[in-house]
Design a protein around this motif. Structure first.
Motif, PDB file in Angstrom:
ATOM      1  N   GLU A  92       0.823  -1.203   0.000  1.00  0.00           N
ATOM      2  CA  GLU A  92       0.000   0.000   0.000  1.00  0.00           C
ATOM      3  C   GLU A  92       0.865   1.264   0.000  1.00  0.00           C
ATOM      4  OE1 GLU A  92      -3.489   0.336   0.425  1.00  0.00           O
ATOM      5  OE2 GLU A  92      -4.064  -1.743   0.822  1.00  0.00           O
ATOM      6  N   GLY A  93       0.591   2.155  -0.923  1.00  0.00           N
ATOM      7  CA  GLY A  93       1.275   3.435  -0.985  1.00  0.00           C
ATOM      8  C   GLY A  93       2.633   3.401  -1.667  1.00  0.00           C
ATOM      9  N   MET A  94       3.143   2.220  -1.967  1.00  0.00           N
ATOM     10  CA  MET A  94       4.463   2.115  -2.595  1.00  0.00           C
ATOM     11  C   MET A  94       4.359   2.334  -4.103  1.00  0.00           C
ATOM     12  SD  MET A  94       6.210  -1.150  -0.605  1.00  0.00           S
ATOM     13  CE  MET A  94       7.736  -0.993  -1.563  1.00  0.00           C
ATOM     14  N   HIS A  95       5.407   2.909  -4.686  1.00  0.00           N
ATOM     15  CA  HIS A  95       5.483   3.007  -6.135  1.00  0.00           C
ATOM     16  C   HIS A  95       5.630   1.609  -6.733  1.00  0.00           C
ATOM     17  CE1 HIS A  95       6.648   7.295  -5.386  1.00  0.00           C
ATOM     18  NE2 HIS A  95       5.896   7.455  -6.454  1.00  0.00           N
ATOM     19  N   PHE A  96       5.049   1.418  -7.914  1.00  0.00           N
ATOM     20  CA  PHE A  96       5.144   0.124  -8.576  1.00  0.00           C
ATOM     21  C   PHE A  96       6.598  -0.327  -8.709  1.00  0.00           C
ATOM     22  CE2 PHE A  96       1.020   0.914 -11.227  1.00  0.00           C
ATOM     23  CZ  PHE A  96       0.278   0.906 -10.060  1.00  0.00           C
ATOM     24  N   ALA A  97       7.491   0.612  -9.057  1.00  0.00           N
ATOM     25  CA  ALA A  97       8.900   0.264  -9.270  1.00  0.00           C
ATOM     26  C   ALA A  97       9.553  -0.233  -7.988  1.00  0.00           C
ATOM     27  CB  ALA A  97       9.662   1.464  -9.817  1.00  0.00           C
ATOM     28  N   ASP A  98       9.178   0.353  -6.856  1.00  0.00           N
ATOM     29  CA  ASP A  98       9.749  -0.079  -5.575  1.00  0.00           C
ATOM     30  C   ASP A  98       9.227  -1.454  -5.173  1.00  0.00           C
ATOM     31  OD1 ASP A  98      11.196   2.269  -5.363  1.00  0.00           O
ATOM     32  OD2 ASP A  98       9.586   3.311  -4.288  1.00  0.00           O
ATOM     33  N   VAL A  99       7.959  -1.720  -5.471  1.00  0.00           N
ATOM     34  CA  VAL A  99       7.409  -3.051  -5.201  1.00  0.00           C
ATOM     35  C   VAL A  99       8.117  -4.089  -6.064  1.00  0.00           C
ATOM     36  CG1 VAL A  99       5.341  -4.511  -5.368  1.00  0.00           C
ATOM     37  CG2 VAL A  99       5.162  -2.176  -4.480  1.00  0.00           C
ATOM     38  N   ALA A 100       8.388  -3.731  -7.315  1.00  0.00           N
ATOM     39  CA  ALA A 100       9.070  -4.656  -8.224  1.00  0.00           C
ATOM     40  C   ALA A 100      10.465  -5.013  -7.721  1.00  0.00           C
ATOM     41  CB  ALA A 100       9.149  -4.040  -9.618  1.00  0.00           C
ATOM     42  N   LYS A 101      11.144  -4.059  -7.059  1.00  0.00           N
ATOM     43  CA  LYS A 101      12.476  -4.328  -6.519  1.00  0.00           C
ATOM     44  C   LYS A 101      12.410  -5.204  -5.272  1.00  0.00           C
ATOM     45  CE  LYS A 101      14.430   0.080  -8.107  1.00  0.00           C
ATOM     46  NZ  LYS A 101      14.920   1.408  -7.658  1.00  0.00           N
ATOM     47  N   LYS A 102      11.414  -4.950  -4.414  1.00  0.00           N
ATOM     48  CA  LYS A 102      11.344  -5.643  -3.130  1.00  0.00           C
ATOM     49  C   LYS A 102      10.707  -7.016  -3.238  1.00  0.00           C
ATOM     50  CE  LYS A 102      10.336  -4.795   1.723  1.00  0.00           C
ATOM     51  NZ  LYS A 102       9.913  -3.789   2.724  1.00  0.00           N
ATOM     52  N   TRP A 103       9.648  -7.140  -4.051  1.00  0.00           N
ATOM     53  CA  TRP A 103       8.934  -8.419  -4.178  1.00  0.00           C
ATOM     54  C   TRP A 103       8.723  -8.746  -5.660  1.00  0.00           C
ATOM     55  CZ3 TRP A 103       6.434  -4.720  -0.790  1.00  0.00           C
ATOM     56  CH2 TRP A 103       6.624  -4.978   0.571  1.00  0.00           C
ATOM     57  N   PRO A 104       9.783  -8.976  -6.414  1.00  0.00           N
ATOM     58  CA  PRO A 104       9.621  -9.172  -7.865  1.00  0.00           C
ATOM     59  C   PRO A 104       8.734 -10.365  -8.219  1.00  0.00           C
ATOM     60  CG  PRO A 104      11.841  -9.767  -7.135  1.00  0.00           C
ATOM     61  CD  PRO A 104      11.191  -9.066  -5.996  1.00  0.00           C
ATOM     62  N   GLU A 105       8.887 -11.469  -7.507  1.00  0.00           N
ATOM     63  CA  GLU A 105       8.094 -12.662  -7.820  1.00  0.00           C
ATOM     64  C   GLU A 105       6.626 -12.452  -7.468  1.00  0.00           C
ATOM     65  OE1 GLU A 105       7.813 -16.529  -9.429  1.00  0.00           O
ATOM     66  OE2 GLU A 105       9.429 -15.059  -9.420  1.00  0.00           O
ATOM     67  N   GLU A 106       6.384 -11.862  -6.299  1.00  0.00           N
ATOM     68  CA  GLU A 106       5.003 -11.621  -5.885  1.00  0.00           C
ATOM     69  C   GLU A 106       4.309 -10.654  -6.840  1.00  0.00           C
ATOM     70  OE1 GLU A 106       7.550 -11.815  -3.742  1.00  0.00           O
ATOM     71  OE2 GLU A 106       6.869 -13.713  -2.849  1.00  0.00           O
ATOM     72  N   LEU A 107       5.014  -9.606  -7.261  1.00  0.00           N
ATOM     73  CA  LEU A 107       4.416  -8.633  -8.172  1.00  0.00           C
ATOM     74  C   LEU A 107       4.103  -9.280  -9.518  1.00  0.00           C
ATOM     75  CD1 LEU A 107       3.515  -5.777  -8.795  1.00  0.00           C
ATOM     76  CD2 LEU A 107       5.859  -5.262  -9.499  1.00  0.00           C
ATOM     77  N   LYS A 108       5.024 -10.073 -10.027  1.00  0.00           N
ATOM     78  CA  LYS A 108       4.794 -10.756 -11.306  1.00  0.00           C
ATOM     79  C   LYS A 108       3.552 -11.635 -11.226  1.00  0.00           C
ATOM     80  CE  LYS A 108       6.941 -14.511 -12.389  1.00  0.00           C
ATOM     81  NZ  LYS A 108       7.974 -15.527 -12.725  1.00  0.00           N
ATOM     82  N   ASN A 109       3.428 -12.371 -10.123  1.00  0.00           N
ATOM     83  CA  ASN A 109       2.284 -13.270  -9.995  1.00  0.00           C
ATOM     84  C   ASN A 109       0.986 -12.504  -9.742  1.00  0.00           C
ATOM     85  OD1 ASN A 109       3.866 -15.534 -10.412  1.00  0.00           O
ATOM     86  ND2 ASN A 109       4.288 -15.837  -8.235  1.00  0.00           N
ATOM     87  N   PHE A 110       1.055 -11.424  -8.983  1.00  0.00           N
ATOM     88  CA  PHE A 110      -0.139 -10.604  -8.750  1.00  0.00           C
ATOM     89  C   PHE A 110      -0.681 -10.072 -10.069  1.00  0.00           C
ATOM     90  CE2 PHE A 110      -2.271  -6.542  -7.811  1.00  0.00           C
ATOM     91  CZ  PHE A 110      -3.195  -6.957  -6.866  1.00  0.00           C
ATOM     92  N   ARG A 111       0.207  -9.679 -10.951  1.00  0.00           N
ATOM     93  CA  ARG A 111      -0.211  -9.068 -12.220  1.00  0.00           C
ATOM     94  C   ARG A 111      -0.551 -10.090 -13.293  1.00  0.00           C
ATOM     95  NH1 ARG A 111       3.958  -3.960 -13.204  1.00  0.00           N
ATOM     96  NH2 ARG A 111       2.899  -2.492 -11.823  1.00  0.00           N
ATOM     97  N   HIS A 112       0.133 -11.241 -13.282  1.00  0.00           N
ATOM     98  CA  HIS A 112       0.003 -12.156 -14.421  1.00  0.00           C
ATOM     99  C   HIS A 112      -0.379 -13.594 -14.064  1.00  0.00           C
ATOM    100  CE1 HIS A 112       1.763  -8.942 -16.773  1.00  0.00           C
ATOM    101  NE2 HIS A 112       2.821  -8.922 -15.979  1.00  0.00           N
ATOM    102  N   HIS A 113      -0.115 -14.026 -12.833  1.00  0.00           N
ATOM    103  CA  HIS A 113      -0.366 -15.417 -12.461  1.00  0.00           C
ATOM    104  C   HIS A 113      -1.065 -15.484 -11.102  1.00  0.00           C
ATOM    105  CE1 HIS A 113       2.287 -16.477 -15.778  1.00  0.00           C
ATOM    106  NE2 HIS A 113       3.228 -15.714 -15.255  1.00  0.00           N
ATOM    107  N   PRO A 114      -2.331 -15.084 -11.030  1.00  0.00           N
ATOM    108  CA  PRO A 114      -3.029 -15.042  -9.741  1.00  0.00           C
ATOM    109  C   PRO A 114      -3.036 -16.371  -8.994  1.00  0.00           C
ATOM    110  CG  PRO A 114      -4.303 -13.915 -11.420  1.00  0.00           C
ATOM    111  CD  PRO A 114      -3.167 -14.595 -12.124  1.00  0.00           C
ATOM    112  N   ASP A 115      -2.994 -17.473  -9.724  1.00  0.00           N
ATOM    113  CA  ASP A 115      -3.003 -18.788  -9.074  1.00  0.00           C
ATOM    114  C   ASP A 115      -1.706 -19.073  -8.326  1.00  0.00           C
ATOM    115  OD1 ASP A 115      -1.896 -18.768 -11.731  1.00  0.00           O
ATOM    116  OD2 ASP A 115      -1.740 -20.950 -11.627  1.00  0.00           O
ATOM    117  N   GLN A 116      -0.653 -18.298  -8.617  1.00  0.00           N
ATOM    118  CA  GLN A 116       0.634 -18.499  -7.964  1.00  0.00           C
ATOM    119  C   GLN A 116       0.974 -17.392  -6.958  1.00  0.00           C
ATOM    120  OE1 GLN A 116       3.799 -19.381 -10.862  1.00  0.00           O
ATOM    121  NE2 GLN A 116       2.212 -19.972 -12.332  1.00  0.00           N
TER     122      GLN A 116
END
Length: 218
Positions: A92-116
């Motif tokens: 919450e409140g974080m820039h997308f780019a900062d989330v991508a650095k901190k949780w790259p796998e979680e962000l990828k799955n949140f955006r593209h692979h909800p089942d994972q």
């Protein structure tokens, strides 16, 4: 036949800044969003609505209030907490780019692979939890308003997941249709408040936008 007109709220400051804005973030609508809500109202004005429902988060509630004001018809508005956005936990409140650095796998799955998606990594809700609460609300609204048109004003991530789930899309493919844009209209139909078909997805032509802004859509 009950038709559910599902509206994503108007664009906010955090949308423009590419910040995650879930259940606990609630930045103001942009000045331009008020004009876009008027355009949405003009598009929807020929439809008679039996009832309107909105998330209590200010960006959605104000969108609903402004929309009803410009529809030129009396529509009762009910605020329902089940329509709130995804609780995104630490994102919450974080820039997308900062989330991508901190949780790259979680962000990828949140955006593209909800089942994972591993919601525990960020302390957020799961897709199943969001679909259950928002879906149960929409089904209840349809039972309360049979053979009517109803308005639902909510949020991009929560609506995207729930709409796709209601029409039978498997969890792994929830994101296949793409995102929902600010001030967009998506329409579901149902005859029994349990089974839904998709009539319209992410309609925004009434906004008359001449170029694509990636910050409009999630």
């Amino acid at each position: 036949m009950t038709k559910v007109y599902l509206i994503r709220h108007g664009k906010t400051e955090w949308n423009l800044e590419s910040r995650y804005q879930g259940a606990h973030g609630d930045s103001p609508l942009l000045p331009q969003s008020y004009q876009e809500i008027k355009l949405l109202a003009a598009y929807l004005r020929p439809v008679h609505f039996a009832h309107a429902y909105a998330s209590p988060l200010k960006r959605a509630r104000v969108t609903a209030e402004q929309l009803i004001e410009h529809l030129d018809q009396p529509v009762r508005l009910t605020i329902d907490s089940r329509l709130m956005e995804f609780n995104l936990g630490q994102m919450e409140g974080m820039h997308f780019a900062d989330v991508a650095k901190k949780w790259p796998e979680e962000l990828k799955n949140f955006r593209h692979h909800p089942d994972q998606y591993n919601e525990q990594a960020t302390g957020s809700e799961s897709f199943a939890q969001v679909i259950d609460r928002v879906g149960s609300a929409i089904k209840e609204f349809c039972r309360l308003n049979p053979a009517s048109n109803i308005l639902v004003v909510s949020h991009g991530a929560a609506l995207n997941a729930t709409i796709n789930a209601l029409v039978g899309t498997p969890l792994a493919h929830l994101k296949d249709r793409g995102g929902l844009s600010n001030t967009s209209t998506t329409i579901l139909e149902t005859t029994d408040a349990e089974h839904f078909t998709l009539e319209q997805w992410n309609e925004t032509s009434y906004l008359h936008k001449t170029k694509v802004d990636p910050t409009d859509t999630i």
